[in-house]
Design a protein around this motif. Structure first.
Motif, PDB file in Angstrom:
ATOM      1  N   PHE A 173       1.706  -4.908  -9.983  1.00  0.00           N
ATOM      2  CA  PHE A 173       2.753  -5.567  -9.222  1.00  0.00           C
ATOM      3  C   PHE A 173       2.445  -5.374  -7.738  1.00  0.00           C
ATOM      4  O   PHE A 173       2.526  -4.258  -7.219  1.00  0.00           O
ATOM      5  N   ALA A 174       2.025  -6.475  -7.075  1.00  0.00           N
ATOM      6  CA  ALA A 174       1.693  -6.381  -5.646  1.00  0.00           C
ATOM      7  C   ALA A 174       2.987  -6.284  -4.875  1.00  0.00           C
ATOM      8  O   ALA A 174       3.733  -7.260  -4.759  1.00  0.00           O
ATOM      9  N   ASP A 175       3.284  -5.090  -4.366  1.00  0.00           N
ATOM     10  CA  ASP A 175       4.570  -4.823  -3.718  1.00  0.00           C
ATOM     11  C   ASP A 175       4.351  -4.603  -2.226  1.00  0.00           C
ATOM     12  O   ASP A 175       3.755  -3.596  -1.814  1.00  0.00           O
ATOM     13  N   GLU A 176       4.850  -5.556  -1.438  1.00  0.00           N
ATOM     14  CA  GLU A 176       4.666  -5.455   0.017  1.00  0.00           C
ATOM     15  C   GLU A 176       5.425  -4.275   0.604  1.00  0.00           C
ATOM     16  O   GLU A 176       5.184  -3.877   1.735  1.00  0.00           O
ATOM     17  N   MET A 177       6.324  -3.686  -0.195  1.00  0.00           N
ATOM     18  CA  MET A 177       7.057  -2.512   0.299  1.00  0.00           C
ATOM     19  C   MET A 177       6.272  -1.215   0.040  1.00  0.00           C
ATOM     20  O   MET A 177       6.712  -0.130   0.410  1.00  0.00           O
ATOM     21  N   ILE A 195       2.250 -11.606  -8.072  1.00  0.00           N
ATOM     22  CA  ILE A 195       2.391 -11.873  -6.630  1.00  0.00           C
ATOM     23  C   ILE A 195       3.711 -12.613  -6.401  1.00  0.00           C
ATOM     24  O   ILE A 195       4.010 -13.586  -7.102  1.00  0.00           O
ATOM     25  N   GLY A 196       4.444 -12.195  -5.411  1.00  0.00           N
ATOM     26  CA  GLY A 196       5.747 -12.798  -5.127  1.00  0.00           C
ATOM     27  C   GLY A 196       5.659 -14.039  -4.252  1.00  0.00           C
ATOM     28  O   GLY A 196       4.583 -14.403  -3.778  1.00  0.00           O
ATOM     29  N   PRO A 197       6.797 -14.673  -4.018  1.00  0.00           N
ATOM     30  CA  PRO A 197       6.842 -15.856  -3.150  1.00  0.00           C
ATOM     31  C   PRO A 197       6.865 -15.453  -1.674  1.00  0.00           C
ATOM     32  O   PRO A 197       6.886 -14.260  -1.359  1.00  0.00           O
ATOM     33  N   GLU A 198       6.889 -16.452  -0.792  1.00  0.00           N
ATOM     34  CA  GLU A 198       6.893 -16.171   0.662  1.00  0.00           C
ATOM     35  C   GLU A 198       8.030 -15.220   1.038  1.00  0.00           C
ATOM     36  O   GLU A 198       7.887 -14.379   1.917  1.00  0.00           O
ATOM     37  N   GLY A 199       9.151 -15.345   0.346  1.00  0.00           N
ATOM     38  CA  GLY A 199      10.313 -14.508   0.676  1.00  0.00           C
ATOM     39  C   GLY A 199      10.261 -13.126   0.041  1.00  0.00           C
ATOM     40  O   GLY A 199      11.179 -12.322   0.216  1.00  0.00           O
ATOM     41  N   SER A 219      -0.454  -1.585  -3.561  1.00  0.00           N
ATOM     42  CA  SER A 219      -0.437  -2.060  -2.183  1.00  0.00           C
ATOM     43  C   SER A 219      -1.764  -2.747  -1.859  1.00  0.00           C
ATOM     44  O   SER A 219      -2.830  -2.352  -2.325  1.00  0.00           O
ATOM     45  N   LEU A 220      -1.641  -3.790  -1.036  1.00  0.00           N
ATOM     46  CA  LEU A 220      -2.838  -4.495  -0.560  1.00  0.00           C
ATOM     47  C   LEU A 220      -3.038  -4.226   0.924  1.00  0.00           C
ATOM     48  O   LEU A 220      -3.477  -5.098   1.669  1.00  0.00           O
ATOM     49  N   GLY A 221      -2.671  -3.033   1.332  1.00  0.00           N
ATOM     50  CA  GLY A 221      -2.916  -2.643   2.719  1.00  0.00           C
ATOM     51  C   GLY A 221      -1.672  -2.725   3.578  1.00  0.00           C
ATOM     52  O   GLY A 221      -0.607  -3.139   3.115  1.00  0.00           O
ATOM     53  N   PRO A 222      -1.811  -2.331   4.848  1.00  0.00           N
ATOM     54  CA  PRO A 222      -0.648  -2.176   5.726  1.00  0.00           C
ATOM     55  C   PRO A 222      -0.093  -3.490   6.276  1.00  0.00           C
ATOM     56  O   PRO A 222       0.981  -3.503   6.856  1.00  0.00           O
ATOM     57  N   ARG A 223      -0.832  -4.583   6.127  1.00  0.00           N
ATOM     58  CA  ARG A 223      -0.341  -5.851   6.669  1.00  0.00           C
ATOM     59  C   ARG A 223       0.348  -6.673   5.578  1.00  0.00           C
ATOM     60  O   ARG A 223      -0.039  -6.606   4.416  1.00  0.00           O
ATOM     61  N   ILE A 224       1.339  -7.447   5.953  1.00  0.00           N
ATOM     62  CA  ILE A 224       2.001  -8.341   4.991  1.00  0.00           C
ATOM     63  C   ILE A 224       1.166  -9.612   4.901  1.00  0.00           C
ATOM     64  O   ILE A 224       0.972 -10.315   5.895  1.00  0.00           O
ATOM     65  N   LEU A 225       0.671  -9.871   3.735  1.00  0.00           N
ATOM     66  CA  LEU A 225      -0.184 -11.043   3.532  1.00  0.00           C
ATOM     67  C   LEU A 225       0.658 -12.218   3.060  1.00  0.00           C
ATOM     68  O   LEU A 225       1.690 -12.027   2.411  1.00  0.00           O
ATOM     69  N   ARG A 226       0.212 -13.422   3.351  1.00  0.00           N
ATOM     70  CA  ARG A 226       0.854 -14.589   2.745  1.00  0.00           C
ATOM     71  C   ARG A 226       0.573 -14.525   1.258  1.00  0.00           C
ATOM     72  O   ARG A 226      -0.417 -13.938   0.820  1.00  0.00           O
TER      73      ARG A 226
HETATM   74  N1  SAH Z   1       8.591 -12.087   3.056  1.00  0.00           N
HETATM   75  C1  SAH Z   1       8.099 -10.873   2.587  1.00  0.00           C
HETATM   76  C2  SAH Z   1       6.624 -10.944   2.334  1.00  0.00           C
HETATM   77  C3  SAH Z   1       6.228 -11.629   1.087  1.00  0.00           C
HETATM   78  S1  SAH Z   1       4.517 -11.787   1.023  1.00  0.00           S
HETATM   79  C4  SAH Z   1       8.317  -9.804   3.626  1.00  0.00           C
HETATM   80  O1  SAH Z   1       8.358 -10.164   4.788  1.00  0.00           O
HETATM   81  O2  SAH Z   1       8.409  -8.642   3.256  1.00  0.00           O
HETATM   82  C5  SAH Z   1       4.306 -12.563  -0.549  1.00  0.00           C
HETATM   83  C6  SAH Z   1       3.826 -11.668  -1.648  1.00  0.00           C
HETATM   84  O3  SAH Z   1       2.491 -11.242  -1.391  1.00  0.00           O
HETATM   85  C7  SAH Z   1       4.602 -10.401  -1.858  1.00  0.00           C
HETATM   86  O4  SAH Z   1       5.742 -10.592  -2.649  1.00  0.00           O
HETATM   87  C8  SAH Z   1       3.574  -9.494  -2.544  1.00  0.00           C
HETATM   88  O5  SAH Z   1       3.504  -9.754  -3.920  1.00  0.00           O
HETATM   89  C9  SAH Z   1       2.304  -9.910  -1.873  1.00  0.00           C
HETATM   90  N2  SAH Z   1       1.921  -9.073  -0.731  1.00  0.00           N
HETATM   91  C10 SAH Z   1       1.790  -9.442   0.554  1.00  0.00           C
HETATM   92  N3  SAH Z   1       1.353  -8.420   1.322  1.00  0.00           N
HETATM   93  C11 SAH Z   1       1.211  -7.364   0.498  1.00  0.00           C
HETATM   94  C12 SAH Z   1       0.781  -6.016   0.684  1.00  0.00           C
HETATM   95  N4  SAH Z   1       0.406  -5.548   1.870  1.00  0.00           N
HETATM   96  N5  SAH Z   1       0.731  -5.214  -0.409  1.00  0.00           N
HETATM   97  C13 SAH Z   1       1.116  -5.654  -1.628  1.00  0.00           C
HETATM   98  N6  SAH Z   1       1.526  -6.910  -1.863  1.00  0.00           N
HETATM   99  C14 SAH Z   1       1.570  -7.774  -0.830  1.00  0.00           C
END
Ligand code: SAH
Length: 251
Positions: A173-177, A195-199, A219-226
């Motif tokens: 589960f790719a978790d941006e948190m 992978i989640g949606p933009e939101g 985690s896929l690193g410290p940056r929030i990826l699209r």
């Molecule tokens: N709007 C959200 C970002 C969603 S990014 C926010 O601002 O927090 C879309 C998806 O990409 C996320 O749900 C997650 O599954 C994945 N993703 C993006 N960056 C990631 C990261 N650094 N680590 C893990 N998953 C990531």
């Protein structure tokens, strides 16, 4: 000694056909594939193409008759059997048109076995053009030399997909948190990447997912990826660590 040129050359046109292929089989192509080979590439009788059918592998075929709308071909010989595909599924929330097409194309090239669109709370796209996605998948498979197409599921609600999640398939589960660094966590064995949606995911969804026995928050690193970047990055990490990228290339 001069090198013998390889036959068939890798540059031959390569097409997916929706029928089982076999030695010496004659087949007719019409519609878009016939238009591509006959009218766009202007292939002539005697010219060769590569075909694959998603069940028996890849075959060499020769054109016997070429019209603008219809081509007659005959299978000459088998080039490869059906490939084993790494057992990785991609669960992804539908995103807008160009970007979802890109995910399907790249996931196919990278070697995913199954594409599972999942509708999450914050998914804003609710209708998927399955035919268009299938066409992108086929085009990517033709171009990257896959002999097996990924399975393409109809979109389903995330809850429904998670309800009967098999214990033996790790759900990354790719978790941006935050989660374990994926590169250090990815292991061989049946797997899926979510992978989640933009939101992003809601807190409730995050809890539901984390409660699944086979789930592993990564985690896929410290940056929030699209979402599309995250999908491609995660597949690449899994393929390198646990998929077939570490095997020697086919001869
Ligand atoms: N709007 C959200 C970002 C969603 S990014 C926010 O601002 O927090 C879309 C998806 O990409 C996320 O749900 C997650 O599954 C994945 N993703 C993006 N960056 C990631 C990261 N650094 N680590 C893990 N998953 C990531």
């Amino acid at each position: 000694m001069p090198a013998t040129p390889a036959w068939p050359p890798s540059s031959l046109p390569r097409l997916y056909v929706d029928q089982p292929l076999a030695q010496d089989l004659a087949l007719t192509l019409d519609g878009a594939p016939a238009n591509y080979l006959g009218a766009v590439l202007r292939l002539q009788p005697g010219d060769a193409v590569k075909l694959f059918d998603n069940c028996t592998g890849e075959w060499l075929a020769a054109i016997e008759e070429a019209g603008r709308k219809r081509l007659l071909l005959r299978i000459t010989r088998q080039l490869r059997g059906l490939e084993p595909v790494p057992d990785l599924w991609l669960l992804f929330a539908p995103i807008k048109k160009g970007r979802i097409d890109w995910i399907v194309e790249k996931a196919t090239e990278l070697g995913v076995a199954r594409l599972v669109p999942v509708i999450t709370r914050r998914t804003i796209v609710d209708r998927l053009n399955q035919d268009r996605l299938f066409a992108h998948m086929v085009e990517a498979a033709e171009q990257c030399e896959r002999t097996a197409l990924p399975l393409l599921d109809d979109a389903r609600k995330l809850d429904a997909v998670l309800k009967d999640w098999p214990d033996d398939r790790t759900l990354y589960f790719a978790d941006e948190m935050g989660g374990e660094p994926f590169a250090a966590t990815a292991r061989p064995g049946p797997a899926a990447i979510l992978i989640g949606p933009e939101g992003g995911f809601t807190d409730e969804e995050r809890e539901t997912i984390r409660a699944i026995a086979a789930a592993s928050a990564v985690s896929l690193g410290p940056r929030i990826l699209r979402a599309d970047t995250a999908a491609v990055a995660a597949i690449s990490i899994w393929m390198g660590a646990a998929g077939d990228w570490s095997m020697s290339p086919r001869s």
